[in-house]
Enzyme design. Structure first.
Site, PDB file in Angstrom:
ATOM      1  N   GLU A 113      -7.057 -12.000  -9.154  1.00 59.55           N
ATOM      2  CA  GLU A 113      -7.796 -10.936  -9.813  1.00 59.55           C
ATOM      3  C   GLU A 113      -7.036 -10.399 -11.014  1.00 59.55           C
ATOM      4  OE1 GLU A 113     -10.411  -9.090  -6.233  1.00 59.55           O
ATOM      5  OE2 GLU A 113      -8.455  -8.199  -6.523  1.00 59.55           O
ATOM      6  N   CYS A 126      -4.477  -5.559 -16.520  1.00 56.19           N
ATOM      7  CA  CYS A 126      -3.525  -5.756 -15.429  1.00 56.19           C
ATOM      8  C   CYS A 126      -3.701  -7.186 -14.920  1.00 56.19           C
ATOM      9  CB  CYS A 126      -3.840  -4.731 -14.339  1.00 56.19           C
ATOM     10  SG  CYS A 126      -2.850  -4.927 -12.877  1.00 56.19           S
ATOM     11  N   CYS A 133       1.019 -12.878  -2.403  1.00 66.91           N
ATOM     12  CA  CYS A 133       2.367 -12.336  -2.585  1.00 66.91           C
ATOM     13  C   CYS A 133       3.111 -12.421  -1.270  1.00 66.91           C
ATOM     14  CB  CYS A 133       2.314 -10.882  -3.037  1.00 66.91           C
ATOM     15  SG  CYS A 133       3.955 -10.227  -3.466  1.00 66.91           S
ATOM     16  N   CYS A 137       5.013  -5.770   1.137  1.00 72.25           N
ATOM     17  CA  CYS A 137       5.291  -4.337   1.064  1.00 72.25           C
ATOM     18  C   CYS A 137       4.252  -3.619   1.930  1.00 72.25           C
ATOM     19  CB  CYS A 137       5.228  -3.846  -0.378  1.00 72.25           C
ATOM     20  SG  CYS A 137       6.452  -4.642  -1.436  1.00 72.25           S
ATOM     21  N   CYS A 140       0.926  -2.181   0.319  1.00 67.14           N
ATOM     22  CA  CYS A 140       0.211  -2.983  -0.671  1.00 67.14           C
ATOM     23  C   CYS A 140      -0.752  -3.949   0.008  1.00 67.14           C
ATOM     24  CB  CYS A 140       1.205  -3.745  -1.537  1.00 67.14           C
ATOM     25  SG  CYS A 140       0.388  -4.778  -2.761  1.00 67.14           S
ATOM     26  N   CYS A 353      -4.572  -0.064  -8.169  1.00 65.04           N
ATOM     27  CA  CYS A 353      -3.306  -0.726  -7.887  1.00 65.04           C
ATOM     28  C   CYS A 353      -3.131  -0.969  -6.399  1.00 65.04           C
ATOM     29  CB  CYS A 353      -2.162   0.143  -8.356  1.00 65.04           C
ATOM     30  SG  CYS A 353      -2.126   0.266 -10.109  1.00 65.04           S
TER      31      CYS A 353
END
Ligand code: SAH
Length: 373
Positions: A113, A126, A133, A137, A140, A353
């Site tokens: 994305e 962005c 990933c 975290c 996230c 985010c």
């Protein structure tokens, strides 16, 4: 431009669609020097390399057929060996505040994305550096869905081109932030190739690379002749809490991270941004603001406070009240730090985010929030 039109930009008349088995080389993402090498055997004149470079990165062509500065015959010959691989825009969603989220489908089926955020006269794009990933975290959503693969330089650049193809007459000027999916410093080679090309037309001052703090990557970056601005996802000012929030801290603890950052030469007036997500009752206490102020060198730093975007997969992690957010900011300011609070954008299309996820993937299937706090 309608969604249907945007999705067609990857196609063309004579170029066969590229499949996984296709071993033609994609030209998008190659530097001028590399284009010179791979095209040398196929071009009659040296200046044609520059024509191809300009077509790829200034005209932003989505196929060889669109390189009209080359003859039709030459394009057909090149198409036997090369392709301009442009990821398909599978969907586009515009939120009430004008933020547009793009979902791209890559050649191997992976999805990524990118988010285009209007910001006054400018737009901030962005972009993702990896599909997925590995860092996991706690706060996230991308991390929750697990590791993916590194994006190629062309796949990074294609996100920028796709957004730029969509006209936004109300904005001129683009900021680029590497805050989408993935950890850019775990994809250093491809990131550098993409940045070298992008920085030819977008000033480094307009580009920000956000990292969870991969120390060897920061050390490499410090030696680059030209690099973008740096943002560090910090989120905690002590190792025990940061270990819990960001497992990568166990590998690169704060002392090493801060030492690597201290060695990064900054341009005049340049500062390193420290991103600090505020999570209710986890890292938003007054003493934690004090610890943050003690950790950061005030003259080289600025702090961007980000009230957490909650998500069902994050369990009970919550956003603090506006009063607590402001109190945290004010305490940092009273200690001489530059501190701002980030506004939320794109919430209604999951473009905010830490909300970027690849919908086709199953979550890695671990954890509800188990913070021992
Ligand atoms: N891996 C890189 C790039 C990913 S962007 C990095 O860690 O910096 C990471 C940023 O996304 C964080 O610094 C934070 O600004 C934002 N983010 C992630 N999860 C979030 C959440 N749940 N709420 C608000 N912001 C979040």
């Amino acid at each position: 431009m309608s969604q249907a039109e945007v999705s067609q930009t990857g196609g063309s008349q004579t170029e066969a669609p590229r499949t996984v088995a296709d071993d033609r080389l994609s030209l998008l993402g190659l530097s001028r020097a590399r284009l010179g090498e791979v095209l040398a055997l196929h071009l009659d004149r040296a200046f044609r390399v520059d024509q191809v470079y300009r077509a790829l990165y200034e005209q932003k062509v989505a196929s060889l057929d669109e390189i009209t500065t080359l003859s039709k015959e030459l394009r057909a010959r090149l198409a036997e060996h090369f392709v301009v691989d442009t990821p398909e825009v599978e969907s586009e969603h515009e939120s009430a505040d004008g933020t547009v989220k793009y979902l791209f489908r890559l050649r191997d089926g992976a999805t990524i994305e990118a988010v285009d955020i209007p910001d006054g006269e400018r737009r901030t794009l962005c972009v993702s550096s990896q599909a997925g990933c590995a860092l996991a975290c706690r706060f996230c959503v991308t991390g929750f869905w697990g590791a993916g693969r590194n994006l190629e330089a062309g796949e990074i650049i294609a996100q920028v081109h796709a957004a730029e193809r969509r006209p936004r007459p109300e904005t001129h000027g683009l900021n680029l932030v590497f805050m989408g999916m993935g950890e850019p410093l775990l994809n250093l080679e491809n990131l550098r190739d993409a940045l070298e090309i992008l920085m030819e037309r977008i000033s480094w001052r307009r580009i920000t690379l956000s990292t969870a703090g991969i120390v060897p990557g920061l050390e490499a970056l410090a030696t680059w002749p030209r690099r973008p601005r740096l943002a560090i996802s910090l989120h905690a000012a002590d190792d025990p809490l940061r270990d819990e929030l960001m497992p990568i801290n166990r590998k690169y603890p704060l002392r090493e991270l801060m030492a690597a950052l201290a060695a990064v030469p900054l341009a005049p007036k340049e500062r390193i941004t420290f991103e600090y997500i505020l999570i209710d009752g986890v890292n938003d206490a007054p003493e934690q603001a004090e610890a943050l102020a003690a950790l950061l060198p005030a003259e080289r730093s600025k702090v961007n406070l980000i009230p957490l975007n909650p998500d069902p997969v994050l369990g009970d992690l919550a956003r603090p009240s506006a009063t607590r957010v402001d109190a945290f900011r004010d305490r940092l300011r009273s200690r001489g730090l530059l501190a701002t609070v980030r506004r939320q954008r794109g919430d209604d299309v999951s473009a905010a985010c830490g909300q970027l996820r690849a919908p086709s993937r199953a979550p890695r299937g671990f954890r509800r929030s188990n913070l021992s706090l």
